[in-house]
Scaffold this motif. Structure first.
Motif, PDB file in Angstrom:
ATOM      1  N   ILE A 157      10.022  11.521   5.944  1.00 21.56           N
ATOM      2  CA  ILE A 157      10.856  12.436   6.492  1.00 21.56           C
ATOM      3  C   ILE A 157      10.954  13.627   5.455  1.00 21.56           C
ATOM      4  O   ILE A 157      10.919  14.762   5.841  1.00 21.56           O
ATOM      5  N   ASN A 158      10.915  13.400   4.239  1.00 19.97           N
ATOM      6  CA  ASN A 158      10.763  14.334   3.208  1.00 19.97           C
ATOM      7  C   ASN A 158       9.543  15.441   3.247  1.00 19.97           C
ATOM      8  O   ASN A 158       9.844  16.440   2.595  1.00 19.97           O
ATOM      9  N   GLN A 159       8.738  15.138   3.853  1.00 24.46           N
ATOM     10  CA  GLN A 159       7.411  15.883   4.116  1.00 24.46           C
ATOM     11  C   GLN A 159       7.679  16.465   5.435  1.00 24.46           C
ATOM     12  O   GLN A 159       6.434  16.930   5.888  1.00 24.46           O
ATOM     13  N   MET A 182       0.804  -1.225  -0.052  1.00 24.23           N
ATOM     14  CA  MET A 182      -0.016   0.161   0.007  1.00 24.23           C
ATOM     15  C   MET A 182       1.000   1.371   0.012  1.00 24.23           C
ATOM     16  O   MET A 182       1.663   1.212   0.788  1.00 24.23           O
ATOM     17  N   SER A 183       0.516   2.223  -1.012  1.00 22.85           N
ATOM     18  CA  SER A 183       1.574   3.350  -0.937  1.00 22.85           C
ATOM     19  C   SER A 183       0.951   4.378   0.073  1.00 22.85           C
ATOM     20  O   SER A 183      -0.295   4.518   0.564  1.00 22.85           O
ATOM     21  N   ILE A 184       1.764   5.352   0.304  1.00 23.25           N
ATOM     22  CA  ILE A 184       1.386   6.426   1.236  1.00 23.25           C
ATOM     23  C   ILE A 184       0.770   7.674   0.460  1.00 23.25           C
ATOM     24  O   ILE A 184       1.314   7.930  -0.770  1.00 23.25           O
ATOM     25  N   ASN A 185      -0.364   7.938   1.034  1.00 30.93           N
ATOM     26  CA  ASN A 185      -0.794   9.162   0.268  1.00 30.93           C
ATOM     27  C   ASN A 185      -0.345  10.440   0.758  1.00 30.93           C
ATOM     28  O   ASN A 185      -0.680  11.133   1.813  1.00 30.93           O
ATOM     29  N   LEU A 186       0.712  10.994  -0.145  1.00 29.52           N
ATOM     30  CA  LEU A 186       1.409  12.328   0.256  1.00 29.52           C
ATOM     31  C   LEU A 186       0.557  13.469   0.246  1.00 29.52           C
ATOM     32  O   LEU A 186       1.043  14.391   1.349  1.00 29.52           O
ATOM     33  N   ASN A 187      -0.579  13.521  -0.353  1.00 26.89           N
ATOM     34  CA  ASN A 187      -1.439  14.834  -0.256  1.00 26.89           C
ATOM     35  C   ASN A 187      -2.288  14.610   1.091  1.00 26.89           C
ATOM     36  O   ASN A 187      -1.971  15.616   1.906  1.00 26.89           O
ATOM     37  N   LYS A 188      -2.646  13.617   1.489  1.00 23.88           N
ATOM     38  CA  LYS A 188      -3.113  13.613   3.046  1.00 23.88           C
ATOM     39  C   LYS A 188      -2.255  13.814   4.073  1.00 23.88           C
ATOM     40  O   LYS A 188      -2.282  14.423   4.933  1.00 23.88           O
ATOM     41  N   VAL A 189      -0.985  13.127   3.903  1.00 22.99           N
ATOM     42  CA  VAL A 189       0.149  13.568   5.046  1.00 22.99           C
ATOM     43  C   VAL A 189       0.507  14.983   4.970  1.00 22.99           C
ATOM     44  O   VAL A 189       0.623  15.654   5.859  1.00 22.99           O
ATOM     45  N   THR A 190       0.578  15.436   3.692  1.00 20.06           N
ATOM     46  CA  THR A 190       0.678  17.117   3.800  1.00 20.06           C
ATOM     47  C   THR A 190      -0.462  17.803   4.476  1.00 20.06           C
ATOM     48  O   THR A 190      -0.228  18.773   5.393  1.00 20.06           O
ATOM     49  N   GLU A 191      -1.517  17.483   4.142  1.00 20.17           N
ATOM     50  CA  GLU A 191      -2.816  17.947   4.924  1.00 20.17           C
ATOM     51  C   GLU A 191      -2.779  17.779   6.292  1.00 20.17           C
ATOM     52  O   GLU A 191      -2.960  18.613   7.066  1.00 20.17           O
ATOM     53  N   LEU A 192      -2.588  16.416   6.592  1.00 19.69           N
ATOM     54  CA  LEU A 192      -2.400  16.248   8.350  1.00 19.69           C
ATOM     55  C   LEU A 192      -1.422  17.009   8.882  1.00 19.69           C
ATOM     56  O   LEU A 192      -1.496  17.561   9.940  1.00 19.69           O
ATOM     57  N   LYS A 193       0.021  17.226   8.355  1.00 22.35           N
ATOM     58  CA  LYS A 193       1.072  17.814   8.737  1.00 22.35           C
ATOM     59  C   LYS A 193       0.787  19.439   8.967  1.00 22.35           C
ATOM     60  O   LYS A 193       0.773  19.958  10.087  1.00 22.35           O
ATOM     61  N   LYS A 194      -0.119  19.957   8.005  1.00 24.49           N
ATOM     62  CA  LYS A 194      -0.631  21.371   8.153  1.00 24.49           C
ATOM     63  C   LYS A 194      -1.511  21.613   9.395  1.00 24.49           C
ATOM     64  O   LYS A 194      -1.347  22.383  10.230  1.00 24.49           O
ATOM     65  N   LEU A 195      -2.548  20.554   9.458  1.00 21.19           N
ATOM     66  CA  LEU A 195      -3.295  20.615  10.427  1.00 21.19           C
ATOM     67  C   LEU A 195      -2.699  20.511  12.049  1.00 21.19           C
ATOM     68  O   LEU A 195      -2.862  21.177  12.954  1.00 21.19           O
ATOM     69  N   SER A 196      -1.986  19.700  12.124  1.00 26.16           N
ATOM     70  CA  SER A 196      -1.085  19.384  13.294  1.00 26.16           C
ATOM     71  C   SER A 196      -0.295  20.596  13.676  1.00 26.16           C
ATOM     72  O   SER A 196      -0.143  20.979  14.909  1.00 26.16           O
ATOM     73  N   ASP A 197       0.293  21.085  12.764  1.00 29.91           N
ATOM     74  CA  ASP A 197       1.209  22.374  12.961  1.00 29.91           C
ATOM     75  C   ASP A 197       0.174  23.525  13.400  1.00 29.91           C
ATOM     76  O   ASP A 197       0.629  24.230  14.386  1.00 29.91           O
ATOM     77  N   GLU A 198      -0.744  23.659  12.683  1.00 28.87           N
ATOM     78  CA  GLU A 198      -1.585  24.774  12.978  1.00 28.87           C
ATOM     79  C   GLU A 198      -2.333  24.673  14.282  1.00 28.87           C
ATOM     80  O   GLU A 198      -2.517  25.862  15.079  1.00 28.87           O
TER      81      GLU A 198
END
Length: 72
Positions: free
Chosen positions: A38-40, A1-17
């Motif tokens: 790590i690159n994200q 199963m691949s990682i959904n990098l768009n979802k990762v970016t969205e979650l990272k933004k929400l967690s930072d905010e």
């Protein structure tokens, strides 16, 4: 199963905010998948098996010194 990098970016933004610490669980993931995170700018990782964590993170900690590892 691949990682959904768009979802990762969205979650990272929400967690930072919201000042929430995001921990990525790496069960059944290889080191390339973890490097993609790590690159994200995902730097907190959890693993539930010591043996698996040792295999993955000895290599990665030598390459990236800013990782935080958690046994979950």
């Amino acid at each position: 199963m691949s990682i959904n990098l768009n979802k990762v970016t969205e979650l990272k933004k929400l967690s930072d905010e919201n000042k929430i610490q995001l921990v990525a669980v790496t069960k059944n993931r290889n080191t390339q998948d973890i490097e993609n995170l790590i690159n994200q700018n995902i730097l907190n990782f959890g693993e539930n098996r010591v043996q698996e964590a040792q295999k993955k993170f000895i290599i990665l900690k030598n390459k990236f010194d800013n990782l935080f590892l958690h046994l979950i």
